[in-house]
Write a protein that holds these residues in place. Sequence first.
Motif, PDB file in Angstrom:
ATOM      1  N   ASP A 131       0.817  -1.215   0.000  1.00 16.87           N
ATOM      2  CA  ASP A 131       0.000   0.000   0.000  1.00 16.87           C
ATOM      3  C   ASP A 131       0.852   1.268   0.000  1.00 16.87           C
ATOM      4  N   ARG A 134      -0.658   4.640  -2.162  1.00 13.86           N
ATOM      5  CA  ARG A 134      -1.684   5.425  -1.481  1.00 13.86           C
ATOM      6  C   ARG A 134      -1.172   5.993  -0.163  1.00 13.86           C
ATOM      7  N   ARG A 135      -0.418   5.171   0.538  1.00 13.77           N
ATOM      8  CA  ARG A 135       0.047   5.570   1.870  1.00 13.77           C
ATOM      9  C   ARG A 135       0.963   6.797   1.798  1.00 13.77           C
ATOM     10  N   ARG A 138      -1.176   9.810   1.270  1.00 16.04           N
ATOM     11  CA  ARG A 138      -1.939  10.182   2.472  1.00 16.04           C
ATOM     12  C   ARG A 138      -1.049  10.833   3.528  1.00 16.04           C
ATOM     13  N   ILE A 139       0.147  10.324   3.675  1.00 19.09           N
ATOM     14  CA  ILE A 139       1.055  10.905   4.675  1.00 19.09           C
ATOM     15  C   ILE A 139       1.329  12.367   4.348  1.00 19.09           C
ATOM     16  N   PRO A 146      -1.160   7.140   8.549  1.00 18.63           N
ATOM     17  CA  PRO A 146      -2.389   6.340   8.476  1.00 18.63           C
ATOM     18  C   PRO A 146      -2.195   5.009   9.202  1.00 18.63           C
ATOM     19  N   LEU A 148      -2.136   0.956   9.845  1.00 14.76           N
ATOM     20  CA  LEU A 148      -1.648  -0.141   9.009  1.00 14.76           C
ATOM     21  C   LEU A 148      -2.731  -1.165   8.685  1.00 14.76           C
ATOM     22  N   ILE A 151      -3.728  -3.361   4.922  1.00 11.56           N
ATOM     23  CA  ILE A 151      -2.646  -3.557   3.964  1.00 11.56           C
ATOM     24  C   ILE A 151      -2.522  -5.055   3.697  1.00 11.56           C
TER      25      ILE A 151
END
Length: 339
Positions: A131, A134-135, A138-139, A146, A148, A151
Amino acid sequence: MLSSPRSPRPRAAVVLGPALRHDVFGPAGWAGLTEVADVVAECEDGRALSLHPRRHEAEVLITSWGMPRLTEDLLRELPSLRTVVHAAGSIRRLISEAVWARDIVVVSAADANNEPVAEYVYAQTVLALKDVHRRAHRIKSEKGLPPLDGIPGIYGQPVGLVSFGSTARKVAARLRHLETEVLAWDPHVPSDALRRLDVTPVTDLRELFARAGVLSIHAPLIPGQTEKLVTGDLLRRLPHGATLINTARGAVLDEDALTDVLRERPDLYAVLDVTTREPLPPESPLYALPNVMLTGHVAGTVSAERRAMGRLVVEELRRIAAGLPPVHAVSAHASLLRA
């Protein structure tokens, strides 16, 4: 086979610009080439070849990206030509029906060109299952970490392959040690052949899209057959959180439909190394969508990676000089199935 009492080495014309020649061969590779072939013409492009005073002697033509199509008119300038060795991937834009009509042997370095593509797909698959795409977004946008939860992780996950040519085979081999459930759709490959490679055959594209957590496209662009093969309906069948990877040809994918689906489904992610128009026009919505990564043809060989193609070319010339058939010859039928 191509030799004569006057010259035991095959006489070759090379059509490569200086930068590409450096990338593909380098000093050592060029020395190897001139050792096994008598280079009678060095040209930067097809026009220079058609005007070269020794073009009529060339038995072997060594080409790469940027070479114009070998039309009947150009072939008329190369009456001695018996073999084309293409230091690149697909030969579809290079080879015309006139080449096959003259029974000219065509050799492609696609097997060497495909190695970095397979590595890229493998790497993007691992990142997708972690992931990371996307992760990372988002961060940066949320300025926090975010959770975990959700995932999938890299082991034992379903990965789908659309078409099962050379690149897809290499991807499947790399995924094997992750205990991946590799699923493949390819109407040209028998199911038994897939099973022998520990790949699950899927005969319905809709099923493949519905099952794959990561879906990688490897289908060639065949006019009238595979344009927009990947439709909006197929894309909507992808599981929640799935990632689409395209390293084949942009036009195999319906980009308008992809844009709509990615807007509807922010849980999906698309990694596009190829697009229908390259570069994309400034107004393309793909630039702005947060669930798209555009990498602009970095999957294929770049810089020193291209030396592997040069080594393949030299080895094939060595075989030709010895009167042996080349290992990487491509038939007219097989050329239509290569991405």
